[in-house]
Each structure stands twice: as structure tokens, then as C-alpha cells.
Design a protein around this motif. Sequence first.
Motif, PDB file in Angstrom:
ATOM      1  N   ALA A 346       0.365  11.932  -8.631  1.00  0.00           N
ATOM      2  CA  ALA A 346      -0.149  10.913  -7.718  1.00  0.00           C
ATOM      3  C   ALA A 346      -1.667  10.940  -7.715  1.00  0.00           C
ATOM      4  O   ALA A 346      -2.278  12.014  -7.741  1.00  0.00           O
ATOM      5  N   ILE A 347      -2.282   9.763  -7.697  1.00  0.00           N
ATOM      6  CA  ILE A 347      -3.722   9.672  -7.520  1.00  0.00           C
ATOM      7  C   ILE A 347      -4.016   9.326  -6.067  1.00  0.00           C
ATOM      8  O   ILE A 347      -3.162   8.774  -5.359  1.00  0.00           O
ATOM      9  N   LEU A 348      -5.214   9.681  -5.593  1.00  0.00           N
ATOM     10  CA  LEU A 348      -5.617   9.427  -4.213  1.00  0.00           C
ATOM     11  C   LEU A 348      -6.750   8.412  -4.205  1.00  0.00           C
ATOM     12  O   LEU A 348      -7.780   8.608  -4.855  1.00  0.00           O
ATOM     13  N   GLN A 349      -6.557   7.326  -3.470  1.00  0.00           N
ATOM     14  CA  GLN A 349      -7.558   6.265  -3.367  1.00  0.00           C
ATOM     15  C   GLN A 349      -7.570   5.725  -1.940  1.00  0.00           C
ATOM     16  O   GLN A 349      -6.828   6.188  -1.076  1.00  0.00           O
ATOM     17  N   THR A 350      -8.409   4.711  -1.719  1.00  0.00           N
ATOM     18  CA  THR A 350      -8.494   4.095  -0.391  1.00  0.00           C
ATOM     19  C   THR A 350      -8.089   2.625  -0.469  1.00  0.00           C
ATOM     20  O   THR A 350      -8.359   1.952  -1.461  1.00  0.00           O
ATOM     21  N   PRO A 351      -7.452   2.092   0.580  1.00  0.00           N
ATOM     22  CA  PRO A 351      -7.018   0.694   0.578  1.00  0.00           C
ATOM     23  C   PRO A 351      -7.988  -0.227   1.303  1.00  0.00           C
ATOM     24  O   PRO A 351      -8.899   0.229   2.005  1.00  0.00           O
ATOM     25  N   GLY A 352      -7.764  -1.522   1.156  1.00  0.00           N
ATOM     26  CA  GLY A 352      -8.478  -2.512   1.951  1.00  0.00           C
ATOM     27  C   GLY A 352      -7.553  -2.986   3.062  1.00  0.00           C
ATOM     28  O   GLY A 352      -6.594  -3.701   2.799  1.00  0.00           O
ATOM     29  N   LEU A 353      -7.809  -2.574   4.286  1.00  0.00           N
ATOM     30  CA  LEU A 353      -6.942  -2.943   5.401  1.00  0.00           C
ATOM     31  C   LEU A 353      -7.731  -3.694   6.461  1.00  0.00           C
ATOM     32  O   LEU A 353      -8.709  -3.176   7.007  1.00  0.00           O
ATOM     33  N   HIS A 354      -7.285  -4.908   6.726  1.00  0.00           N
ATOM     34  CA  HIS A 354      -7.856  -5.680   7.826  1.00  0.00           C
ATOM     35  C   HIS A 354      -6.916  -5.573   9.029  1.00  0.00           C
ATOM     36  O   HIS A 354      -5.834  -4.982   8.924  1.00  0.00           O
ATOM     37  N   PRO A 355      -7.286  -6.085  10.181  1.00  0.00           N
ATOM     38  CA  PRO A 355      -6.546  -5.766  11.416  1.00  0.00           C
ATOM     39  C   PRO A 355      -5.045  -6.015  11.368  1.00  0.00           C
ATOM     40  O   PRO A 355      -4.270  -5.220  11.909  1.00  0.00           O
ATOM     41  N   GLY A 356      -4.608  -7.121  10.743  1.00  0.00           N
ATOM     42  CA  GLY A 356      -3.181  -7.427  10.711  1.00  0.00           C
ATOM     43  C   GLY A 356      -2.374  -6.375   9.975  1.00  0.00           C
ATOM     44  O   GLY A 356      -1.377  -5.860  10.491  1.00  0.00           O
ATOM     45  N   MET A 357      -2.818  -6.042   8.764  1.00  0.00           N
ATOM     46  CA  MET A 357      -2.108  -5.039   7.976  1.00  0.00           C
ATOM     47  C   MET A 357      -2.233  -3.656   8.613  1.00  0.00           C
ATOM     48  O   MET A 357      -1.290  -2.863   8.609  1.00  0.00           O
ATOM     49  N   PHE A 358      -3.402  -3.366   9.166  1.00  0.00           N
ATOM     50  CA  PHE A 358      -3.625  -2.092   9.859  1.00  0.00           C
ATOM     51  C   PHE A 358      -2.599  -1.912  10.976  1.00  0.00           C
ATOM     52  O   PHE A 358      -1.955  -0.869  11.108  1.00  0.00           O
TER      53      PHE A 358
END
Length: 544
Positions: A346-358
Motif C-alpha cells: 500500500a502507498i500512503l497519500q492525501t486526498p482532496g476532501l471538501h465539506p460534503g465528502m468529508f
Amino acid sequence: MSLKCFSRGNNNIKNTKRSTECPAFIIECEAVVVGSGSGGGVIAGNLANSGHKVLVLEKGSYLARTNLSLLEDTSMDQMYLGSGLLITADMDVMLLAGSTVGGGSTINWAASIQTPQHVLKEWSESYNLELFGSEFYKGAMKIVCDKMGVQSEIEDEGFQNMILRKGCQELGYPVETVPRNAPSGHYCGWCSMGCKDGRKQGTAETWLVDLVKSGNGAILPECEALEVIHEKKNDNSGKSKAVGVAFAFKNYDGVRQIGMVKSKVTIVACGALSTPSLLKRSGLKNPNIGRNLHLHPVVIAWGYFPDSQPMSNEIWPKAGKKSYEGGIITAVSKVVANFKGSGYGAILQTPGLHPGMFSALMPWVSGLDIKMRMSKYSRTAYIFALARDKGSGEAFSPYSVTYKLDKTDEENLKLGLEKTLRILAAAGAEEIGTQHTKGRSLKVKEASLKQFERFVKEESSIGMGKHSVPICSAHQMGSCRMGVDPTTSVVNSKGETWEVEGLFLGDSSVFPTALGVNPMVTIQSISYCTAQSVLQVLKNQKSE
């Protein structure tokens, strides 16, 4: 060079099915491409640049930069397959896939990672696909990366990636900078809703621009391919030949009508969730169609970094930094990727989360709890573990997807989740947690080492599936895989289907296995190679 359009009275395509019996019009061209994403866009641009008449059919809509709302609900509805609400049949995995001009390259997070060497080795040696061990393929990767302006400089790193990088450095974990198809100063955070300044170089800013500027092609948005038309060949091969595509569209009065494209070659590039269903509707019988689907399953941990510290003047990341701003993926850790071993980790990265998905991912504990979580949204960092999955599923339509997580994948995700919690704590998080339905969290600075270790162990040991932990997928692949044997694959090494001559596939569905990294460069590279095969077919037809 213009495209020829005929009234339905001039329909000379034989042996058609019901959806093609009475089209409103027929368009004649040399190549029709279904889909405009990382695969279809590359193939269409290459064919048009070589002087061939090309028509692109895109199910999604076209949104010019000036028309991008950058509002989460509107963007999901306009630019994502199923309005961003797709899910596997057992409701365990949430699926995100682009459906707009430019496809996934319009709404992805700009990560532009070349096909890893261990994957090339596996595909060329274990699957006997010589293409992936060739200089030709390496050259294709360079060409598509140059076209997109891929580079690795960062002028100002965003909130989440700063935290991933610092946490890894504190723990001695490996961390690398991710190449992107955007300039070093690209600092927005809204890439998942399109690129309003056009600096992210997806196919809508590159290959599709070539198509239009060449004068050799056109793009028809909001046109859904119904079936590939193919006729039996007049020989003893038993194969048929692709002669066009029937598609549905709405006229100015909103009435659904049928159009038809007559072409010398047909390229299907609808994505791994939609390509199988089009092939099935078109009468293809290969039993591998829709099977061997991989999803790059993702699980997420979070950490809260307050923008004020009563007992300290030191605030990090600085108070002006927000979780939703900056390049979405600029750092990656391969601490559990196992690239030098089996290649499955598995690789570790960061997502793009705006309020709805959050809010959708945050477990429900109570009204007060979710209110508190949302108030901390802008200073909450997410880090995810993405598995190169051995587990597979089936996609006979985007709305009929099944998937089974392999035990190895589950263990890799658990290990990745453990590392993400440690990274967040090492970077200075005040509070950490996962998306487990119980909604537990730990105040790191108030916990003893024993309490911290127990929390990390318990949260990373929870079984996946059965709705216990949300699993997400933004990369789908392998549902019409490439191979050297028609009994185990759908297309050959040139991207042409075994069943129908002149029918090529150009998307992530042709991946022999899961890839393990962000797939855009690999999709474009394979599609570039497929485009050269299509060009050769057109050249041969011209000389006949």
C-alpha cells in the motif's frame, strides 16, 4: 478536413440491430472514439494529428473553464459517473469515476506517476506482454509526460502533504515528491472539480485541443454510445469487423434520438466501469469481459491540527493553512508498498476532501459530534492507504459492480492504516482517528505511550468490509484486460479485441493487474501505443 454527415435515408450499414434501424442521421469518419478521458483523448489526438477524420463521443457534458462552478454538489452531479454516488453491490466500496469531457483527467488530483518498474516486469514476464519491457513503451511514457508538462517542483506545499511529509521524516519513513501535470505554483485544492485556470494539463487541455486545432475532428458531448456495430467478415475466420457506433442524444426539444457513426475503426474508452457493458450490449461474448476488476481500495485516517495553541506561540502548520487548499497530492510514502518484494502493498497519500465528502466519510456518533467535527474541518488532515489489490470483482455495468477484498489486501490496508496514524501523531496532531463506525478518537498529547499504542493497534486491526470501515475507490481497472491468450483476456497487446476486428479498447480496463499507483500516465502511455496500432490499421486499409 470535414466529417461527412448523411440523412437516415442513406443508411448503408448492413445487419444492424434495433437501436440502429432508424437513426436521425449518420456521420461518416475514419475513426470513432467513445470516451474522451486519459485513454480516448490520447488516441483521438494522435489520430487527428496524423490527418485522420475522428469523431469523439462523450457521455458526459462539456464545461468550459468559465462555466466551472467549483461547488461540490454541482460538480459531482455534472462531472462524475452516477453523480458521484456509485457503490458496490454489497455497499462496502464507494466508487468515484469521471464523466465529463476529459474524463478522469479533468477531475483527478494531478498525480502523474510513471508505471513502476516492478509492474512493467510483471506484465512483460509473467503475462508475456513484450510491450511493457520495450523501449517503445518507455518512449510512450516520456511523450505523454512531456505533453502534460509533468514536473516535480513545489513552490508552496499544502496543509495535508506538509503533514504527511513531516510525519514520515520524524519517523524515518521514506517519503517522495509526486510528479504532477501542473506547474510548481499550482496551489488550488479544487482539482476534483475541474481546473478553472487550465494549468492542470488533462486531455481537455492537451490531446483534445490538438484534435480540434487539427481541423480533423470533433467532440460530441452528452452522447451515450448504445452499441458498437459490427458485421461478419466474408472469410472463414468467424470474426466480425467493427463498422461504427450507434449513440443516443437529446435534440433541442429534449427528445431522445439515435445517431450513428460509420467508421473504419472503433475505439472504446469508457473506463473500466462502463466499457464492459458497452461491449456486452454490442453482442461480444468473451467471458472475460467485465471480470478481473481491480479497485485500488483505500482506507483513511485523520488528524486534527488546531490553528491556535493556548500554551504556545508555535502553530504548525501555520494558521493560514487550510486542509482543502494546495496541491492535493504532492507527497507519497512507500513505507508499506513492498515495491522491492512482491510488488503488492500500500502507498500512503492525501486526498482532496471538501465539506460534503468529508462529512459523508466521518462516522456518525451524534449530532453534537458531527457539528464539532465539521467545525474542525479546515484543520483536519486526511492520509489514506491505497492497496495494489490482488482481490478482484466484476463490472457488468457501472451500477452492477461486485468486489471481494483479498485477505492480503486487507492486511496491507491495516498496516497502512497503522502507519498513517503514527505519521499524523508524529507530525503533531492533537487528535487522531479513523473512519470506523464507532467514531473513536485519541487526544494524542493527553495519552500515555501505552494508551497511544493500544489505540493504534485496535483501530488498525478492525476487519474491513460489512460497513465497518468505509472503503473508497477512485481508480478502477482490469475489467477487459490485455493478454496473449483469448481465453484469459479481452484484447491483445495492440489493444484490439480478440472477437471483433477493428475494435480497440483504450482505457484502464486493459490493465493486466492492479497498478498500485495513480494510473493516469499508464493509461495514456498504453493508449499512445494503441494509437500507433490503430494508425497502422488505417494505413493498411488505405493501401488495400
